[in-house]
Write a protein that holds these residues in place. Structure first.
Motif, mmCIF file in Angstrom:
data_model
loop_
_atom_site.group_PDB
_atom_site.id
_atom_site.type_symbol
_atom_site.label_atom_id
_atom_site.label_comp_id
_atom_site.label_asym_id
_atom_site.label_seq_id
_atom_site.Cartn_x
_atom_site.Cartn_y
_atom_site.Cartn_z
ATOM 1 N N VAL A 1 0.834 -1.206 0.000
ATOM 2 C CA VAL A 1 0.000 0.000 0.000
ATOM 3 C C VAL A 1 0.869 1.257 0.000
ATOM 4 O O VAL A 1 0.368 2.363 -0.263
ATOM 5 C CB VAL A 1 -0.967 0.028 1.201
ATOM 6 C CG1 VAL A 1 -1.983 -1.089 1.091
ATOM 7 C CG2 VAL A 1 -0.211 -0.033 2.523
ATOM 8 N N TYR A 2 2.162 1.100 0.265
ATOM 9 C CA TYR A 2 3.100 2.220 0.201
ATOM 10 C C TYR A 2 3.749 2.350 -1.175
ATOM 11 O O TYR A 2 4.616 3.180 -1.378
ATOM 12 C CB TYR A 2 4.193 2.063 1.269
ATOM 13 C CG TYR A 2 3.763 2.492 2.656
ATOM 14 C CD1 TYR A 2 4.006 3.786 3.109
ATOM 15 C CD2 TYR A 2 3.109 1.617 3.502
ATOM 16 C CE1 TYR A 2 3.613 4.190 4.381
ATOM 17 C CE2 TYR A 2 2.707 2.001 4.773
ATOM 18 C CZ TYR A 2 2.957 3.293 5.208
ATOM 19 O OH TYR A 2 2.560 3.695 6.462
ATOM 20 N N ASP A 3 3.324 1.520 -2.121
ATOM 21 C CA ASP A 3 3.921 1.599 -3.453
ATOM 22 C C ASP A 3 3.513 2.903 -4.140
ATOM 23 O O ASP A 3 2.356 3.326 -4.077
ATOM 24 C CB ASP A 3 3.482 0.409 -4.302
ATOM 25 C CG ASP A 3 4.252 0.337 -5.600
ATOM 26 O OD1 ASP A 3 5.361 -0.219 -5.584
ATOM 27 O OD2 ASP A 3 3.759 0.864 -6.620
ATOM 28 N N SER A 4 4.455 3.509 -4.823
ATOM 29 C CA SER A 4 4.222 4.795 -5.489
ATOM 30 C C SER A 4 3.117 4.718 -6.525
ATOM 31 O O SER A 4 2.356 5.680 -6.706
ATOM 32 C CB SER A 4 5.507 5.276 -6.163
ATOM 33 O OG SER A 4 6.544 5.449 -5.231
ATOM 34 N N GLY A 5 3.028 3.576 -7.212
ATOM 35 C CA GLY A 5 2.003 3.432 -8.230
ATOM 36 C C GLY A 5 0.617 3.412 -7.631
ATOM 37 O O GLY A 5 -0.302 4.069 -8.132
ATOM 38 N N PHE A 6 0.437 2.675 -6.532
ATOM 39 C CA PHE A 6 -0.861 2.601 -5.872
ATOM 40 C C PHE A 6 -1.204 3.928 -5.198
ATOM 41 O O PHE A 6 -2.329 4.431 -5.291
ATOM 42 C CB PHE A 6 -0.863 1.485 -4.823
ATOM 43 C CG PHE A 6 -2.090 1.480 -3.950
ATOM 44 C CD1 PHE A 6 -3.307 1.004 -4.429
ATOM 45 C CD2 PHE A 6 -2.049 1.973 -2.655
ATOM 46 C CE1 PHE A 6 -4.444 1.014 -3.631
ATOM 47 C CE2 PHE A 6 -3.179 1.980 -1.848
ATOM 48 C CZ PHE A 6 -4.378 1.499 -2.342
ATOM 49 N N MET A 7 -0.225 4.508 -4.532
ATOM 50 C CA MET A 7 -0.481 5.681 -3.698
ATOM 51 C C MET A 7 -0.657 6.957 -4.510
ATOM 52 O O MET A 7 -1.479 7.811 -4.175
ATOM 53 C CB MET A 7 0.682 5.845 -2.715
ATOM 54 C CG MET A 7 0.437 6.832 -1.596
ATOM 55 S SD MET A 7 1.889 6.994 -0.545
ATOM 56 C CE MET A 7 2.077 5.325 0.076
ATOM 57 N N LEU A 8 0.114 7.088 -5.596
ATOM 58 C CA LEU A 8 0.181 8.370 -6.294
ATOM 59 C C LEU A 8 -0.002 8.277 -7.806
ATOM 60 O O LEU A 8 0.016 9.308 -8.482
ATOM 61 C CB LEU A 8 1.547 9.032 -6.013
ATOM 62 C CG LEU A 8 1.837 9.348 -4.543
ATOM 63 C CD1 LEU A 8 3.333 9.511 -4.333
ATOM 64 C CD2 LEU A 8 1.102 10.615 -4.130
ATOM 65 N N GLY A 9 -0.183 7.068 -8.340
ATOM 66 C CA GLY A 9 -0.208 6.946 -9.798
ATOM 67 C C GLY A 9 1.149 7.263 -10.398
ATOM 68 O O GLY A 9 1.251 7.666 -11.559
ATOM 69 N N ASP A 10 2.200 7.088 -9.603
ATOM 70 C CA ASP A 10 3.563 7.451 -10.008
ATOM 71 C C ASP A 10 4.234 6.236 -10.657
ATOM 72 O O ASP A 10 4.933 5.462 -10.015
ATOM 73 C CB ASP A 10 4.338 7.901 -8.765
ATOM 74 C CG ASP A 10 5.739 8.420 -9.090
ATOM 75 O OD1 ASP A 10 6.083 8.507 -10.284
ATOM 76 O OD2 ASP A 10 6.477 8.731 -8.134
ATOM 77 N N GLY A 11 3.963 6.071 -11.941
ATOM 78 C CA GLY A 11 4.525 4.936 -12.650
ATOM 79 C C GLY A 11 4.210 5.018 -14.129
ATOM 80 O O GLY A 11 3.516 5.928 -14.596
ATOM 81 N N ILE A 12 4.719 4.060 -14.868
ATOM 82 C CA ILE A 12 4.550 4.004 -16.322
ATOM 83 C C ILE A 12 4.214 2.573 -16.717
ATOM 84 O O ILE A 12 4.437 1.634 -15.940
ATOM 85 C CB ILE A 12 5.832 4.470 -17.051
ATOM 86 C CG1 ILE A 12 7.053 3.723 -16.499
ATOM 87 C CG2 ILE A 12 5.994 5.976 -16.926
ATOM 88 C CD1 ILE A 12 8.372 4.096 -17.145
#
Length: 305
Positions: free
Chosen positions: A38-49
């Motif tokens: 749940v601390y993953d950047s993709g889950f938390m912030l949409g920070d991914g590609i």
């Protein structure tokens, strides 16, 4: 509007997907156990590609083009994707092999910045390497969508300027596209048609958009849309087969009066559109032009080695 509910990503149901193995950070795990923090950047912030990839005859179509875009996007977002390209290719094909997939398969390759130690934006809070996930599914595009065609609705949500969120980035942050799709579906259409900041036709919410007028293929200038790989391959096959094709600004005036319309995406390839904003396009059925382009595109994608 059409009474059916379609999508460029509509697929046939396949029970084999209940027991697939998913690649998560170097391990292949059962679907029920494939998880990120749940601390993953993709889950938390949409920070991914991410990249969507299609398999034809055991080969991932246009893989180098997709990887070029992925690694360039990682550089733009300053995501330290230091996994060598050869290792990533090995992981993709290893996931296909583990699931016994050689055709009618679709992969979604996702890379987030990684796990954070606090639930905030700052990239410096990231404490792991990038999270890498590969989902491979048995996924055959719906033939009914191709046979009947889709309907679109022009939404108020625009594709923005590159100094806001560059539409060329295939990021996890898709809220503008999702909002557009919701508006289109509420209006009774299958997908959304989106304009650029100047009012010219740009793209659809999850695919690129083309029209055919008097034998010529038109698509947007590309300034305000995802520069899709399928989009470019369709342009390429038109050039190779002496079909006039133009990247240009045009408005809904030219769209409503078009002979044919279609979308392009990795999953479904070229998909016919037969209704836009309640206007019947052409004869209201998938036309010869788009069906020819579908055939040419599939030949190109299937013959890759």
């Amino acid at each position: 509007m059409s009474s059916h509910s379609f999508s460029a990503h509509a697929s046939e149901e396949d029970i084999r997907n209940d027991s697939i193995l998913i690649y998560v950070n170097g391990k292949l795990v059962p679907k029920e156990e494939a998880m990120v923090s749940v601390y993953d950047s993709g889950f938390m912030l949409g920070d991914g590609i991410w990249e969507g990839l299609r398999v034809y005859n055991g080969q991932i179509a246009f893989l180098e083009d997709h990887l070029d875009r992925l690694y360039e996007s990682a550089k733009v977002l300053d995501i330290p994707l230091d996994m060598p390209r050869a290792d990533l290719v090995k992981a993709l094909y290893g996931t296909l092999e583990a699931n016994n997939m050689v055709d009618d398969a679709h992969l979604r390759l996702m890379v987030s910045r990684g796990k954070k130690r606090k639930p905030f934006q700052d990239p410096k809070l990231t404490i792991t390497k990038p999270t890498i996930v590969i989902i491979a599914e048995h996924s055959k595009p719906s033939q009914e969508v191709v046979d009947k065609g889709m309907s679109l609705f022009t939404v108020h949500v625009v594709r923005g300027q590159p100094n806001s969120q560059d539409p060329k980035l295939n990021s996890h942050s898709k809220l503008n596209c999702i909002t557009a799709l919701i508006q289109a579906q509420k209006a009774g259409a299958d997908e959304a048609l989106m304009l650029d900041p100047h009012g010219f036709v740009s793209t659809c919410n999850s695919t690129n958009f083309f029209i055919i007028r008097k034998g010529a293929v038109w698509t947007s200038s590309g300034k305000y849309c995802m520069n899709g790989i399928t989009r470019q391959k369709v342009i390429d096959v038109c050039h190779a087969n002496n079909i006039p094709v133009y990247e240009k600004d045009f408005s809904l005036f030219e769209v409503y009066g078009a002979d044919e319309a279609f979308t392009t995406g990795t999953f479904g390839g070229p998909v016919p559109v037969i209704n836009i904003d309640g206007r019947v396009i052409g004869d209201g059925v998938p036309g010869e032009g788009v069906m020819k382009i579908r055939q040419l595109y599939k030949q190109l994608a299937s013959n890759l080695k």
